[in-house]
Design a protein around this motif. Structure first.
Motif, mmCIF file in Angstrom:
data_model
loop_
_atom_site.group_PDB
_atom_site.id
_atom_site.type_symbol
_atom_site.label_atom_id
_atom_site.label_comp_id
_atom_site.label_asym_id
_atom_site.label_seq_id
_atom_site.Cartn_x
_atom_site.Cartn_y
_atom_site.Cartn_z
ATOM 1 N N PRO A 17 0.987 -1.233 -0.125
ATOM 2 C CA PRO A 17 -0.064 -0.148 0.080
ATOM 3 C C PRO A 17 0.635 1.190 0.173
ATOM 4 N N ALA A 18 1.597 1.345 0.612
ATOM 5 C CA ALA A 18 2.110 2.737 1.129
ATOM 6 C C ALA A 18 3.739 2.781 -0.426
ATOM 7 N N ALA A 19 3.967 1.668 -0.681
ATOM 8 C CA ALA A 19 4.789 1.889 -2.378
ATOM 9 C C ALA A 19 3.644 2.456 -3.223
ATOM 10 N N SER A 20 2.574 2.111 -3.290
ATOM 11 C CA SER A 20 1.929 2.472 -4.316
ATOM 12 C C SER A 20 0.957 3.607 -3.866
ATOM 13 N N ASP A 21 0.975 4.017 -3.275
ATOM 14 C CA ASP A 21 0.046 5.436 -3.091
ATOM 15 C C ASP A 21 1.187 6.483 -3.456
ATOM 16 N N GLY A 22 2.158 6.425 -3.277
ATOM 17 C CA GLY A 22 3.257 7.536 -3.589
ATOM 18 C C GLY A 22 3.672 7.347 -4.423
ATOM 19 N N LEU A 23 4.230 6.167 -5.514
ATOM 20 C CA LEU A 23 4.100 6.095 -7.464
ATOM 21 C C LEU A 23 2.775 6.833 -8.274
ATOM 22 N N ARG A 24 1.758 6.777 -7.704
ATOM 23 C CA ARG A 24 0.200 7.180 -7.899
ATOM 24 C C ARG A 24 0.891 8.379 -7.584
ATOM 25 N N ALA A 25 0.732 9.099 -7.000
ATOM 26 C CA ALA A 25 0.473 10.516 -6.470
ATOM 27 C C ALA A 25 1.908 11.325 -7.152
ATOM 28 N N ILE A 26 3.102 10.412 -7.288
ATOM 29 C CA ILE A 26 4.331 11.062 -8.527
ATOM 30 C C ILE A 26 3.785 10.882 -9.599
ATOM 31 N N ARG A 27 2.828 9.917 -9.483
ATOM 32 C CA ARG A 27 2.767 10.364 -11.348
ATOM 33 C C ARG A 27 1.577 11.797 -11.845
ATOM 34 N N GLU A 28 0.607 11.565 -10.422
ATOM 35 C CA GLU A 28 -0.624 12.648 -10.907
ATOM 36 C C GLU A 28 0.564 14.059 -10.507
ATOM 37 N N ARG A 29 1.414 14.241 -9.995
ATOM 38 C CA ARG A 29 1.997 15.515 -9.896
ATOM 39 C C ARG A 29 2.869 15.945 -10.995
ATOM 40 N N ASN A 30 3.297 15.010 -11.586
ATOM 41 C CA ASN A 30 4.091 14.583 -12.573
ATOM 42 C C ASN A 30 3.280 15.333 -13.570
ATOM 43 N N ARG A 31 2.101 14.824 -13.959
ATOM 44 C CA ARG A 31 1.210 15.171 -14.793
ATOM 45 C C ARG A 31 0.776 17.114 -15.047
ATOM 46 N N ALA A 32 0.604 16.700 -13.886
ATOM 47 C CA ALA A 32 0.078 18.704 -13.182
ATOM 48 C C ALA A 32 1.337 19.423 -13.822
ATOM 49 N N VAL A 33 1.878 18.820 -13.426
ATOM 50 C CA VAL A 33 3.122 19.834 -13.531
ATOM 51 C C VAL A 33 3.540 20.374 -15.614
ATOM 52 N N ALA A 34 3.162 19.290 -15.618
ATOM 53 C CA ALA A 34 3.441 19.231 -17.486
ATOM 54 C C ALA A 34 2.377 19.032 -18.428
#
Length: 631
Positions: A17-34
């Motif tokens: 759970p912890a690793a999956s949530d962290g990766l998803r948050a990183i992808r969403e943040r990168n998409r928003a910045v892009a």
């Protein structure tokens, strides 16, 4: 790294759970910045459909990379809301270009639809002969409207000029025009007064040394009185000189400095010696019960005209005595702003001027003018219904009397024998179109020459057109010389009314049935106009007339028109006025153009009589700072 890949690819094993949530948050943040930074390459027309992080949201960002900020957010270039369910397009340069092209095509389609609704013919395909057709229609329009061919003389004189003629400011041009008009009218800086004016000015300056004027004409005494009033020298001594023994007409333009005792002494001397007319303006205390008593006690009166303005001391009983004594010779009565005159005055008129078999010496009343007199409707009805006192009336004026309505006018006109020459019913708010039929039926002998109906707001265009149109079982339309329809309802006094009135006044009776549609060009009527007919004084201020009325006046009144009031007629142009002035002859002396802001220097400095003089244009106003208006 191998552990993360296995976790992502394995379908049956549960991720951490912890690793999956962290990766998803990183992808969403990168998409928003892009998404936010992609605007550096192309301006997005709408935000992405997917949600963004709070700290990466454009709405919450302090710095925007687009010049328009959030104003373009959520809308397409065409201004329509974006459908959230529409497929998302990447905001690159090609995508933005396609959106701009689509918005432009949509805007063009909307413009074409609006143009088609406004002008159904605009959507038709062009034809090689369209230009020729347009030119033919333009030539026909100019032929039917000759005022369109008028060319200002200013265009020729100022067209190639430079310097003061073109660059002068507005005030300087108005000042130059005013000085030129004064010089042409004979009252400018180089004005040389006439011998008559020199003599009048000299007499006024030394009037305190004059004991008698002798047998001078009435016009000279009136000019002296006007000049004395203008210089503030009209006093009791001047009155004694003007009212010396032997005068037949006593006219005073201002009686403020004359007492009633002085006036009565003058009447006792003048009436037995043949005084025939009394014209008093601003009577005040000059004419009251005592003066009326002197007139009623005088034997062998020859008084034929009585005009009183502002006689606030004159009572109803005083007028009864005066009329009873002077009715045998008194044929003209004019009362203005006499607040104490009322019902008994009307009864005295009915008794003194009625024709009865036993009274062969009854008087003959030819003119009756009542303005701003507090008469009741019953008194006016009794004047017209109970006797035939008004059977010989030539000129009737009932102005600014609140009780005058259609019934009163109808009964009074029915008592007249058809010899009416002039009628003035201005400023009576209760009058409607019904009076037009009564006036038309009263004009049995065709003698009506003056019609004044200014300020009647209940008149409409249909009634006025019918009044000037030949109708079976009614007398012919009046051949007027004076027409006053000023300040009526704006849209009701229009071109159709003025055209019919001008044709009825100038054309022969056999031609008055010709309709306007059959003769669209007014110049075709010039040969049919009678030389001794036509409108002389026209007042249509505050109406909706256009250049078409100017063309008809030029065609039918070129040899008769002397004064025209077009104040506040917003649809008259330079061409209409210029054409009228070019066609009307030199008897045209006065033109009122107050409130005509659309009239330009092309007319004021370019009409055909600009260098001749004789035409006074009132309303070309100019005002100096701290001074009065110059006209």
């Amino acid at each position: 790294m191998s552990t993360q890949r296995r976790t992502r690819n394995s379908g049956g094993s549960a991720p951490e759970p912890a690793a999956s949530d962290g990766l998803r948050a990183i992808r969403e943040r990168n998409r928003a910045v892009a998404e936010r930074e992609s605007s550096r390459l192309a301006r997005p027309d709408r935000p992405a459909a997917s949600g963004t992080l709070g700290h990466a949201s454009k709405a919450k960002s302090a710095v925007m990379s687009t010049p328009f900020g959030n104003m373009m957010g959520g809308r397409s270039p065409g201004g329509t809301k974006v459908d959230p369910g529409a497929p998302e397009e990447w905001c690159g340069p090609f995508s933005v270009a396609r959106q701009m092209i689509a918005a432009r095509e949509e805007a063009r389609r909307l413009r074409e639809e609006q143009r088609a609704e406004a002008d159904p013919n605009s959507s038709k395909e062009s034809h090689p002969l369209d230009e020729g057709t347009r030119l033919a229609l333009e030539r026909k329009k100019r032929k039917d409207n000759p005022s369109m061919n008028w060319v200002s003389r200013r265009q020729g004189s100022y067209g190639g000029a430079s310097g003061d003629a073109v660059n002068a400011n507005y005030y300087a041009k108005r000042q130059r025009r005013l000085n030129k008009q004064k010089n042409l009218m004979g009252n400018g800086s180089n004005y040389v007064p006439s011998l008559f004016q020199v003599c009048v000015n000299y007499l006024v300056e030394n009037f305190e040394h004059i004991e008698t004027l002798g047998l001078v004409d009435h016009s000279i005494r009136r000019a002296l009185c006007e000049r004395l009033v203008a210089q503030g020298k009209m006093n009791g001594a001047a009155f004694e000189v003007l009212s010396e023994m032997g005068v037949e007409t006593l006219e005073l333009v201002d009686c403020a400095q004359v007492t009633q005792d002085q006036f009565c002494d003058a009447l006792r001397a003048l009436l037995p010696s043949g005084l025939r007319a009394i014209f008093l303006k601003h009577c005040g205390r000059c004419f009251g019960g005592q003066a009326a008593q002197v007139i009623s006690e005088t034997k062998e009166l020859e008084l034929s005209s009585l005009s009183l303005s502002g006689a606030y001391l004159l009572k109803d009983l005083d007028m009864v005595k005066l009329i009873g004594a002077a009715s045998r010779t008194l044929s003209s009565i004019d009362l203005t702003a006499c607040p104490l005159v009322g019902t008994q005055f009307c009864q005295a008129l009915g008794e003194s001027y009625s024709s009865t078999p036993t009274d062969v010496a009854s008087g003959c009343l030819l003119e009756l003018s009542l303005q701003n007199i507090p008469l009741t409707k019953e008194a006016l009805l009794s004047l017209g219904a109970s006797s035939d006192a008004l059977r010989n009336i030539k000129n009737l004026k009932l102005k600014e009397i609140e009780s005058v309505d259609d019934e009163v006018v109808s009964i009074i006109l029915d008592s007249i024998d058809g010899s009416l020459v002039g009628i003035d019913l201005s400023e009576n708010p209760l009058l409607t179109d019904d009076i037009l039929s009564s006036i038309r039926r009263c004009n049995v002998n065709g003698t009506l020459r003056a019609l004044q109906l200014s300020g009647l707001k209940n008149l409409n265009a249909i009634g006025l057109e019918a009044f000037f149109t030949p109708i079976d079982d009614l007398p012919s339309p009046p051949m007027l010389r004076k027409l006053d329809l000023a300040q009526c309802t704006y849209d009701e006094v229009n071109d159709a009314v003025i055209i019919l009135a001008a044709k009825a006044a100038a054309l022969k009776r056999s031609l008055t049935n010709t309709s306007v549609e059959e003769n669209p060009n007014p110049e075709s009527l010039v040969s049919e106009v009678s030389g001794n007919l036509g409108l002389v004084h026209v007042n249509i201020a505050g109406s909706s007339v256009t250049d078409k009325s100017m063309e008809m006046l030029a065609a039918t009144c070129s040899s008769s028109l002397q004064e025209l009031d077009l104040s506040f007629c917003a649809h008259v142009t330079d061409n209409g006025l210029g054409y009228l002035v070019s066609k009307v002859r030199c008897q045209f002396k006065k033109l009122h153009v107050w409130g005509l802001a659309q009239i330009t220097d092309d007319f004021f400095d370019g009409h055909d009589r600009i260098d001749e003089g004789g035409l006074e244009i009132l309303g070309v106003w100019m005002k100096k700072s701290g001074g009065r208006s110059l006209r």
